[in-house]
Design a protein around this motif. Structure first.
Motif, PDB file in Angstrom:
ATOM      1  N   MET A   1       0.841  -1.198   0.000  1.00  0.00           N
ATOM      2  CA  MET A   1       0.000   0.000   0.000  1.00  0.00           C
ATOM      3  C   MET A   1       0.872   1.241   0.000  1.00  0.00           C
ATOM      4  N   ASP A   2       0.560   2.190  -0.913  1.00  0.00           N
ATOM      5  CA  ASP A   2       1.197   3.501  -0.908  1.00  0.00           C
ATOM      6  C   ASP A   2       0.367   4.440  -0.039  1.00  0.00           C
ATOM      7  N   MET A   3       1.049   5.252   0.753  1.00  0.00           N
ATOM      8  CA  MET A   3       0.348   6.093   1.716  1.00  0.00           C
ATOM      9  C   MET A   3       0.838   7.536   1.645  1.00  0.00           C
ATOM     10  N   THR A   4      -0.106   8.471   1.807  1.00  0.00           N
ATOM     11  CA  THR A   4       0.233   9.873   2.026  1.00  0.00           C
ATOM     12  C   THR A   4      -0.221  10.224   3.434  1.00  0.00           C
ATOM     13  N   ILE A   5       0.721  10.572   4.285  1.00  0.00           N
ATOM     14  CA  ILE A   5       0.417  10.811   5.690  1.00  0.00           C
ATOM     15  C   ILE A   5       0.925  12.184   6.117  1.00  0.00           C
ATOM     16  N   ASN A   6       0.538  12.568   7.336  1.00  0.00           N
ATOM     17  CA  ASN A   6       1.028  13.806   7.959  1.00  0.00           C
ATOM     18  C   ASN A   6       0.862  15.025   7.057  1.00  0.00           C
ATOM     19  N   ARG A   7      -0.315  15.111   6.450  1.00  0.00           N
ATOM     20  CA  ARG A   7      -0.602  16.211   5.531  1.00  0.00           C
ATOM     21  C   ARG A   7      -0.984  17.474   6.304  1.00  0.00           C
ATOM     22  N   LEU A   8      -0.384  18.600   5.939  1.00  0.00           N
ATOM     23  CA  LEU A   8      -0.739  19.879   6.550  1.00  0.00           C
ATOM     24  C   LEU A   8      -2.181  20.255   6.224  1.00  0.00           C
ATOM     25  N   PRO A   9      -2.907  20.882   7.163  1.00  0.00           N
ATOM     26  CA  PRO A   9      -4.278  21.330   6.875  1.00  0.00           C
ATOM     27  C   PRO A   9      -4.334  22.368   5.763  1.00  0.00           C
ATOM     28  N   ALA A  10      -3.275  23.161   5.608  1.00  0.00           N
ATOM     29  CA  ALA A  10      -3.178  24.144   4.523  1.00  0.00           C
ATOM     30  C   ALA A  10      -1.759  24.073   3.963  1.00  0.00           C
ATOM     31  N   LYS A  11      -1.650  23.984   2.648  1.00  0.00           N
ATOM     32  CA  LYS A  11      -0.334  23.746   2.048  1.00  0.00           C
ATOM     33  C   LYS A  11       0.552  24.985   2.090  1.00  0.00           C
ATOM     34  N   THR A  12       1.850  24.721   2.239  1.00  0.00           N
ATOM     35  CA  THR A  12       2.871  25.751   2.047  1.00  0.00           C
ATOM     36  C   THR A  12       3.419  25.575   0.631  1.00  0.00           C
ATOM     37  N   TRP A  13       4.542  26.178   0.335  1.00  0.00           N
ATOM     38  CA  TRP A  13       5.126  26.069  -1.007  1.00  0.00           C
ATOM     39  C   TRP A  13       5.480  24.610  -1.320  1.00  0.00           C
ATOM     40  N   ASN A  14       4.968  24.113  -2.461  1.00  0.00           N
ATOM     41  CA  ASN A  14       5.190  22.723  -2.833  1.00  0.00           C
ATOM     42  C   ASN A  14       6.667  22.385  -3.033  1.00  0.00           C
ATOM     43  N   TRP A  15       7.454  23.353  -3.494  1.00  0.00           N
ATOM     44  CA  TRP A  15       8.860  23.071  -3.796  1.00  0.00           C
ATOM     45  C   TRP A  15       9.656  22.735  -2.538  1.00  0.00           C
ATOM     46  N   LEU A  16       9.107  23.038  -1.370  1.00  0.00           N
ATOM     47  CA  LEU A  16       9.789  22.680  -0.128  1.00  0.00           C
ATOM     48  C   LEU A  16       9.649  21.185   0.194  1.00  0.00           C
ATOM     49  N   HIS A  17       8.639  20.528  -0.412  1.00  0.00           N
ATOM     50  CA  HIS A  17       8.385  19.092  -0.182  1.00  0.00           C
ATOM     51  C   HIS A  17       8.178  18.788   1.303  1.00  0.00           C
ATOM     52  N   MET A  18       7.419  19.657   1.969  1.00  0.00           N
ATOM     53  CA  MET A  18       7.172  19.492   3.403  1.00  0.00           C
ATOM     54  C   MET A  18       5.680  19.423   3.745  1.00  0.00           C
ATOM     55  N   ASN A  19       4.812  19.488   2.738  1.00  0.00           N
ATOM     56  CA  ASN A  19       3.375  19.528   2.992  1.00  0.00           C
ATOM     57  C   ASN A  19       2.813  18.210   3.493  1.00  0.00           C
ATOM     58  N   GLU A  20       3.427  17.106   3.110  1.00  0.00           N
ATOM     59  CA  GLU A  20       3.000  15.782   3.530  1.00  0.00           C
ATOM     60  C   GLU A  20       4.163  14.825   3.401  1.00  0.00           C
ATOM     61  N   CYS A  21       3.904  13.580   3.755  1.00  0.00           N
ATOM     62  CA  CYS A  21       4.941  12.544   3.690  1.00  0.00           C
ATOM     63  C   CYS A  21       4.412  11.386   2.848  1.00  0.00           C
ATOM     64  N   GLU A  22       5.215  10.897   1.922  1.00  0.00           N
ATOM     65  CA  GLU A  22       4.842   9.778   1.071  1.00  0.00           C
ATOM     66  C   GLU A  22       5.563   8.513   1.527  1.00  0.00           C
ATOM     67  N   LEU A  23       4.789   7.453   1.758  1.00  0.00           N
ATOM     68  CA  LEU A  23       5.349   6.149   2.097  1.00  0.00           C
ATOM     69  C   LEU A  23       4.941   5.155   1.020  1.00  0.00           C
ATOM     70  N   LYS A  24       5.891   4.398   0.519  1.00  0.00           N
ATOM     71  CA  LYS A  24       5.647   3.495  -0.589  1.00  0.00           C
ATOM     72  C   LYS A  24       5.668   2.030  -0.143  1.00  0.00           C
ATOM     73  N   ASP A  25       4.767   1.248  -0.766  1.00  0.00           N
ATOM     74  CA  ASP A  25       4.784  -0.220  -0.662  1.00  0.00           C
ATOM     75  C   ASP A  25       4.789  -0.719   0.778  1.00  0.00           C
ATOM     76  N   LYS A  26       3.899  -0.184   1.597  1.00  0.00           N
ATOM     77  CA  LYS A  26       3.827  -0.642   2.980  1.00  0.00           C
ATOM     78  C   LYS A  26       3.029  -1.944   3.068  1.00  0.00           C
ATOM     79  N   ASN A  27       3.616  -2.918   3.708  1.00  0.00           N
ATOM     80  CA  ASN A  27       3.025  -4.248   3.832  1.00  0.00           C
ATOM     81  C   ASN A  27       1.964  -4.238   4.922  1.00  0.00           C
TER      82      ASN A  27
END
Length: 357
Positions: A1-27
């Motif tokens: 399962m791919d997951m997007t977690i810890n997402r900010l309620p309101a986004k900051t600048w996308n180029w900072l790559h800090m708005n959320e966390c991506e986790l790939k292939d979680k068993n």
């Protein structure tokens, strides 16, 4: 399962790559085991396959809830009867076994006027690996108080996902105290809704990152009721090549007049290759509110360091003493000696390992 977690309620600048966390292939394969629990007799304990607090948002978000659902995790429910003032803490031990994936869901139902304390110990052997995921939901009814201690001393190769969601009715209080020390990758989330007037959130986390440890965190205090209060304090120690990203949001909704929110962070940097990132965020849709955030981030004060070294300490000993004092101050609040000893034992093992290195 791919997951997007810890997402900010309101986004900051996308180029900072800090708005959320991506986790790939979680068993999602889950090795079930019974929680070692010591629970006061006044608390009613049941197990169910269906969530009763599904509506509560959590800090890590919807994907985390789906992940837990796909793992076919049973839900342990703890109900504190109305007006019960329970002094003795409920102790839940999650002893992670090597090389397995384990998930658990906890629900705490605090009835009107009740008071209770929960201690959740996450522990494993030093060289353990695998995954431990815990999701906790708390519903605090009128004038109830729930205090939750979470003490994490996992092995150096364990991946840890720790998610919290809470809801406070009128005059209710939820207090979250966390000590996060072990684990290779740590993902933490906490979302507490202060739904009705004069409800309150108190939250304090102390963490220590060493080697290549990673801490990715998302904390949200959602103010909806009038005269609600939130206080969030983060104490961190980062060494070597440790990574930390903290998202902290105080969100004042329309109708939360007279509410107060405060966020404070202190980070002690003890290495040259550390990555330390912070997003303090205040969202405001109400005029009559007060929101504050502040941060103290940097290396040990040179005058303090000089003073300690002039008393016979080495630089490393002085740094270790001050870092340890941060953790000890929180550990002293834990109302169970055995649980506190897990933390002290972990710190002693770290000190011994560094001395031999």
């Amino acid at each position: 399962m791919d997951m997007t977690i810890n997402r900010l309620p309101a986004k900051t600048w996308n180029w900072l790559h800090m708005n959320e966390c991506e986790l790939k292939d979680k068993n999602t394969e889950n090795t079930l085991y019974t929680i070692d629990a010591k629970v006061p007799s006044a608390i009613v304990v049941t197990e169910t396959k269906k969530r009763t607090l599904e509506q509560l948002k959590t800090g890590m978000g919807e994907d985390m809830s789906l992940f837990m659902e796909h793992s076919i995790t049973p839900i342990q429910c703890f109900q504190i009867p109305a007006k019960e003032q329970i002094i003795e803490p409920a102790i839940l031990n999650f002893f992670h076994k090597d090389s397995i994936n384990t998930m658990n869901e906890i629900e705490i139902h605090a009835e009107e006027g009740s008071q209770s304390t929960f201690i959740m110990n996450y522990h494993s052997e030093k060289n353990s690996e695998g995954l431990l995921a815990i999701q906790t939901r708390i519903y605090a009814k009128k004038h109830s108080k729930v205090t939750v201690f979470q003490l994490q001393t996992l092995g150096e190769d364990v991946e840890h996902l720790n998610d919290i969601g809470g809801y406070c009715e009128e005059g209710a209080t939820i207090e979250i105290v966390q000590i996060a020390l072990g684990g290779k990758e740590n993902y933490l989330g906490c979302h507490i809704e202060l739904a009705e007037k004069e409800s309150e959130l108190k939250s304090h986390i102390v963490y220590m990152g060493k080697g290549t440890q990673r801490f990715d965190m998302n904390y949200v205090a959602l103010h909806k009721g009038k005269k609600t209060k939130s206080n969030f304090l983060a104490d961190g120690i980062l060494e070597d090549q440790a990574f930390k990203l903290l998202r902290g949001t105080i969100d004042f909704k329309k109708g939360s007049a007279g509410s107060e929110g405060e966020e404070k962070e202190e980070v002690l940097l003890l290495g040259e290759d550390i990555v330390n990132q912070t997003i303090p965020l205040i969202l405001c849709a109400e005029e009559d509110v007060q929101g504050n955030h502040g941060a103290t981030i940097g290396k040990l004060d040179e005058e303090v360091l000089f003073y300690l070294c002039s008393r016979g300490m080495s630089k490393e000993e002085a740094q270790k003493m001050i870092a340890r004092a941060k953790i000890d101050a929180v550990c002293r609040r834990v109302p169970d000696e055995t649980s506190a000893q897990y933390v002290q034992q972990y710190l002693e093992e770290v000190d011994t390992h560094e001395s031999l290195s």
